[in-house]
Enzyme design. Structure first.
Site, PDB file in Angstrom:
ATOM      1  N   LYS A   1      50.424  44.515  22.924  1.00  0.00           N
ATOM      2  CA  LYS A   1      51.388  45.310  22.652  1.00  0.00           C
ATOM      3  C   LYS A   1      53.026  45.008  22.602  1.00  0.00           C
ATOM      4  O   LYS A   1      53.830  45.273  21.794  1.00  0.00           O
ATOM      5  CB  LYS A   1      51.103  46.632  23.465  1.00  0.00           C
ATOM      6  CG  LYS A   1      52.207  47.802  23.038  1.00  0.00           C
ATOM      7  CD  LYS A   1      51.834  48.937  24.007  1.00  0.00           C
ATOM      8  CE  LYS A   1      52.933  50.236  23.672  1.00  0.00           C
ATOM      9  NZ  LYS A   1      52.402  51.449  24.416  1.00  0.00           N
TER      10      LYS A   1
ATOM     11  N   GLU B   1      50.183  36.062  30.599  1.00  0.00           N
ATOM     12  CA  GLU B   1      48.950  35.445  30.346  1.00  0.00           C
ATOM     13  C   GLU B   1      48.500  35.349  29.072  1.00  0.00           C
ATOM     14  O   GLU B   1      48.113  34.255  28.539  1.00  0.00           O
ATOM     15  CB  GLU B   1      47.933  36.500  31.192  1.00  0.00           C
ATOM     16  CG  GLU B   1      47.848  36.490  32.583  1.00  0.00           C
ATOM     17  CD  GLU B   1      48.957  37.528  33.136  1.00  0.00           C
ATOM     18  OE1 GLU B   1      49.716  37.848  32.414  1.00  0.00           O
ATOM     19  OE2 GLU B   1      48.810  38.159  34.119  1.00  0.00           O
TER      20      GLU B   1
ATOM     21  N   GLY C   1      48.696  50.826  26.538  1.00  0.00           N
ATOM     22  CA  GLY C   1      47.485  49.817  26.573  1.00  0.00           C
ATOM     23  C   GLY C   1      46.044  50.097  26.978  1.00  0.00           C
ATOM     24  O   GLY C   1      45.067  49.854  26.211  1.00  0.00           O
ATOM     25  N   ARG C   2      46.001  51.009  28.097  1.00  0.00           N
ATOM     26  CA  ARG C   2      44.484  51.261  28.566  1.00  0.00           C
ATOM     27  C   ARG C   2      43.979  52.297  27.562  1.00  0.00           C
ATOM     28  O   ARG C   2      42.786  52.775  27.935  1.00  0.00           O
ATOM     29  CB  ARG C   2      44.608  51.657  30.184  1.00  0.00           C
ATOM     30  CG  ARG C   2      45.527  52.728  30.321  1.00  0.00           C
ATOM     31  CD  ARG C   2      45.665  52.787  31.821  1.00  0.00           C
ATOM     32  NE  ARG C   2      46.730  53.700  32.262  1.00  0.00           N
ATOM     33  CZ  ARG C   2      47.892  53.530  32.524  1.00  0.00           C
ATOM     34  NH1 ARG C   2      48.406  52.269  32.011  1.00  0.00           N
ATOM     35  NH2 ARG C   2      48.774  54.405  32.864  1.00  0.00           N
TER      36      ARG C   2
ATOM     37  N   GLU D   1      44.912  52.371  36.686  1.00  0.00           N
ATOM     38  CA  GLU D   1      46.354  52.135  36.274  1.00  0.00           C
ATOM     39  C   GLU D   1      46.849  53.561  36.081  1.00  0.00           C
ATOM     40  O   GLU D   1      47.873  53.833  36.028  1.00  0.00           O
ATOM     41  CB  GLU D   1      46.376  51.281  35.271  1.00  0.00           C
ATOM     42  CG  GLU D   1      47.611  50.683  34.857  1.00  0.00           C
ATOM     43  CD  GLU D   1      47.556  49.592  34.097  1.00  0.00           C
ATOM     44  OE1 GLU D   1      47.735  49.527  32.701  1.00  0.00           O
ATOM     45  OE2 GLU D   1      47.643  48.280  34.225  1.00  0.00           O
TER      46      GLU D   1
ATOM     47  N   HIS E   1      19.655  46.757  44.343  1.00  0.00           N
ATOM     48  CA  HIS E   1      19.325  45.607  45.232  1.00  0.00           C
ATOM     49  C   HIS E   1      20.672  45.131  45.861  1.00  0.00           C
ATOM     50  O   HIS E   1      20.621  43.859  46.297  1.00  0.00           O
ATOM     51  CB  HIS E   1      18.523  44.746  44.354  1.00  0.00           C
ATOM     52  CG  HIS E   1      17.282  45.239  43.701  1.00  0.00           C
ATOM     53  ND1 HIS E   1      16.108  45.459  44.652  1.00  0.00           N
ATOM     54  CD2 HIS E   1      17.018  45.796  42.671  1.00  0.00           C
ATOM     55  CE1 HIS E   1      14.997  45.864  43.970  1.00  0.00           C
ATOM     56  NE2 HIS E   1      15.745  46.393  42.940  1.00  0.00           N
TER      57      HIS E   1
ATOM     58  N   LYS F   1      54.628  40.973  39.087  1.00  0.00           N
ATOM     59  CA  LYS F   1      54.793  40.006  37.921  1.00  0.00           C
ATOM     60  C   LYS F   1      56.312  39.174  38.287  1.00  0.00           C
ATOM     61  O   LYS F   1      56.098  38.119  38.074  1.00  0.00           O
ATOM     62  CB  LYS F   1      54.970  40.982  36.753  1.00  0.00           C
ATOM     63  CG  LYS F   1      53.909  41.314  35.874  1.00  0.00           C
ATOM     64  CD  LYS F   1      54.267  41.723  34.765  1.00  0.00           C
ATOM     65  CE  LYS F   1      53.357  42.751  33.930  1.00  0.00           C
ATOM     66  NZ  LYS F   1      53.447  43.422  33.109  1.00  0.00           N
TER      67      LYS F   1
HETATM   68  O1  F6P Z   1      49.107  45.316  33.389  1.00  0.00           O
HETATM   69  C1  F6P Z   1      50.022  45.786  32.920  1.00  0.00           C
HETATM   70  C2  F6P Z   1      49.821  46.057  31.473  1.00  0.00           C
HETATM   71  O2  F6P Z   1      51.092  46.533  31.014  1.00  0.00           O
HETATM   72  C3  F6P Z   1      48.776  46.981  31.069  1.00  0.00           C
HETATM   73  O3  F6P Z   1      49.088  48.306  30.956  1.00  0.00           O
HETATM   74  C4  F6P Z   1      48.626  46.669  29.612  1.00  0.00           C
HETATM   75  O4  F6P Z   1      47.213  46.921  29.154  1.00  0.00           O
HETATM   76  C5  F6P Z   1      48.568  45.118  29.817  1.00  0.00           C
HETATM   77  O5  F6P Z   1      49.379  44.888  30.803  1.00  0.00           O
HETATM   78  C6  F6P Z   1      48.780  44.316  28.727  1.00  0.00           C
HETATM   79  O6  F6P Z   1      50.058  44.462  27.956  1.00  0.00           O
HETATM   80  P1  F6P Z   1      50.197  44.001  26.558  1.00  0.00           P
HETATM   81  O7  F6P Z   1      49.266  44.403  25.416  1.00  0.00           O
HETATM   82  O8  F6P Z   1      51.728  44.300  26.350  1.00  0.00           O
HETATM   83  O9  F6P Z   1      50.048  42.523  26.669  1.00  0.00           O
END
Ligand code: F6P
Length: 556
Positions: A219, A225, A280-281, A366, A397, A517
């Site tokens: 987003k 990452e 995002g979620r 979250e 199990h 972060k």
């Molecule tokens: O972990 C924090 C967060 O902002 C989440 O809410 C989101 O889903 C994720 O990082 C990824 O964010 P982006 O889509 O901006 O890379």
């Protein structure tokens, strides 16, 4: 209608949760409930198992194995009213800025609204843009699925790699696994999320760059990452394809940040956008679901959206006492705040839902892992529980021992389907008999008398007693389809919102991810190079960094 000023909660929220009349009544009621056993409750009411149920849009919820009576439900619904849940639901669906700390509307429900709907944000109806984007996604998906979209060297695309993390990964991977039965079996779908190079390496080691399309989902398009993996992907592709122009055929982006996308080198013509009112979620049915759409096809994707929408309508319109998300949300409040249950176990008896608990972890934790109310006051009560789980019967199990006989109360959500997608002899009946048996065993247990009557020696008897009285919900659905997956996810989304409304917290921000972060950015350069850097952390962090550097730079 969006409001220009942030909504800071309805007038109803001005009163603190624990001072509300319904809360106080629930405290008194809890005193009468806490020692009541489910055995007694079922004996007192032979129709309890039919009475304490609700059904909507094809999902049957049995909540009779919760430690409640009709009075509990009445009081919980009163609490929902006192907390202004009805008004909060309306505010969300109308696009008010209920995400107060980020000053944003919360409109994932618009992503699955039909074309005929009208949802206005800042004076603009967002529904036409949602459908235009869906149509673009559909056209692109069909091009890839048909082979019309070719790689740079003219080869057909056979591998889709989604790169993203959090909501830009967990929804897509969960949906792909859940709907694998409906997916293109001649294509490979993989998901790279972790900055750990192993994730990328294992996802790409046996595939051909000429046949691989990367979907970079972020987003913000700033997430460390995702950008790190996206750069690794570009280098991996270009090592074989050799020409920067190949990026056009092998990379598309899903993002709200066009500038970031083009800075990375992806043509914005190959970008699928979305809006700041999609969290995002809550984004798996936005363009973040592009990999899902390529896997299952646009028609199935739209069926999934129809499932989401059906649950949205139910949540918005059904009376609270028959409203599945409201019931599930309020029962979670009951277990969390009165029985002091710290966790919820989600136990799908469906292998295809193996990533559903992981998906729910971000959605629930979250959203509701917060310690201050909308106006910034520290809460004086517990907020979001820990969600976890594994598909049945494997969990039986492993950790079910603790759920049955441990000292912690673990409310469970059992999820089962009446028709299997993979019938092999009577295996599905076996699977489902385990689900029913586990919920039964948790509720009713096995008394000392029953254990002794079986001839168990006295010294062993206490070990074989199951005290029971362990609460659970059972969700039964006819069959796992794109539509029913949409129903299930929306059910949990709205249950989370219900809980957050009662706790008076912002279920749509995520400030808690920021500190770690920022600190990682400070640490990263301290791990590089051969010269010992000056370290100004606490003594533990300093020593860990030194130890790491020592071993890292030492012999293999
Ligand atoms: O972990 C924090 C967060 O902002 C989440 O809410 C989101 O889903 C994720 O990082 C990824 O964010 P982006 O889509 O901006 O890379």
């Amino acid at each position: 209608m969006s409001s220009a000023t942030p909504t800071t909660g309805s007038a109803a929220q001005a009163q603190r949760l624990t001072e509300r009349p319904a809360w106080k009544a629930l405290e008194d009621h809890y005193a009468t409930m806490r020692n009541l056993h489910l055995r007694q409750l079922f004996a007192d009411d032979p129709h309890r198992g039919e009475r304490l149920t609700a059904e909507a849009a094809g999902i049957y919820l049995d909540y009779s194995k919760q430690r409640i009576t009709g009075e509990t439900i009445r009081l919980l619904m009163r609490l929902a009213d006192e907390c202004g849940l009805r008004e909060r639901i309306a505010a969300m669906f109308h696009g008010e800025r209920i995400n107060v700390t980020e000053k944003r509307a919360v409109l994932h429900t618009a992503l699955r609204a039909p074309e005929t709907a009208q949802i206005v944000v800042d004076g603009v109806d967002v529904v036409p843009a949602v459908h235009a984007l869906l149509n673009r996604m559909a056209a692109f998906s069909l091009q890839v699925r048909s082979g019309e979209w070719q790689g740079y060297t003219g080869k057909r695309i056979r591998n889709i790699i989604n790169i993203g993390i959090g909501g830009s990964d967990l929804g897509p991977v969960m949906a792909y696994e859940a709907l694998r039965y409906y997916s293109r079996r001649d294509m490979i779908f993989r998901f790279v999320s972790n900055v750990d190079g192993t994730d990328f390496e294992e996802a790409t080691r046996d595939i051909d760059p000429e046949e691989t399309l990367f979907i970079i989902c972020s987003k913000t398009f700033t997430t460390l990452e995702t950008l790190t993996n996206a750069h690794a992907a570009r280098a991996w592709s270009l090592r074989k394809l050799g020409d920067d122009r190949a990026v056009r055929r092998h990379f598309v982006a899903v993002s709200a940040n066009a500038e970031g996308v083009s800075r990375f080198g992806i043509d914005t013509e190959n970008m699928f956008g979305f809006w700041d009112w999609v969290g995002g979620r809550y984004s798996m049915d936005s363009a973040i679901g592009l990999s899902t759409m390529i896997a299952i096809g646009p028609e199935n994707f739209r069926a999934m959206l129809a499932g989401f929408h059906a649950m949205d309508q139910h949540f918005r319109n059904a009376p609270f006492a028959q409203n599945l998300p409201v019931l599930m949300g309020m029962l979670t409040v009951w277990n969390n705040n009165f029985f002091d249950a710290q966790t919820v176990a989600v136990l799908p008896y469906e292998r295809y839902l193996k990533r559903f608990p992981a998906y729910l972890q971000q959605l629930t934790m979250e959203s509701n892992g917060k310690h201050v109310t909308l106006d910034g006051t520290c809460v004086a009560y517990q907020t979001g529980p820990i969600y976890w789980g594994e598909p049945g019967t494997n969990g039986q199990h492993s950790f079910y021992q603790l759920i049955h006989q441990g000292t912690k109360l673990v409310p469970c959500d059992f999820i089962g389907f009446c028709q299997t997608l993979n019938p092999i002899d009577s295996q599905h009946d076996l699977l489902m008999s385990n689900l029913f048996a586990q919920a039964e065993a948790l509720a009713f247990g096995k008394t000392g008398d029953e254990v002794e009557a079986e001839g168990t020696p006295g010294w062993l008897a206490p070990h074989r007693v199951f005290e029971g009285n362990r609460p659970s919900n059972t969700l039964l659905v006819k069959r796992l389809t794109p539509r029913t997956l949409g129903l299930l996810v929306a059910l949990y989304e709205h249950s989370v919102f219900t809980q957050g409304t009662i706790w008076d917290i912002d279920s749509f921000d995520q400030w808690g991810v920021e500190l770690g972060k920022a600190l990682a950015q400070r640490v990263a350069p301290e791990l590089e190079g051969m010269d010992e850097p000056p370290l100004k952390h606490d003594s533990s962090t300093n020593a860990l960094i030194r130890h790491y550097r020592h071993l890292k730079n030492g012999p293999l």
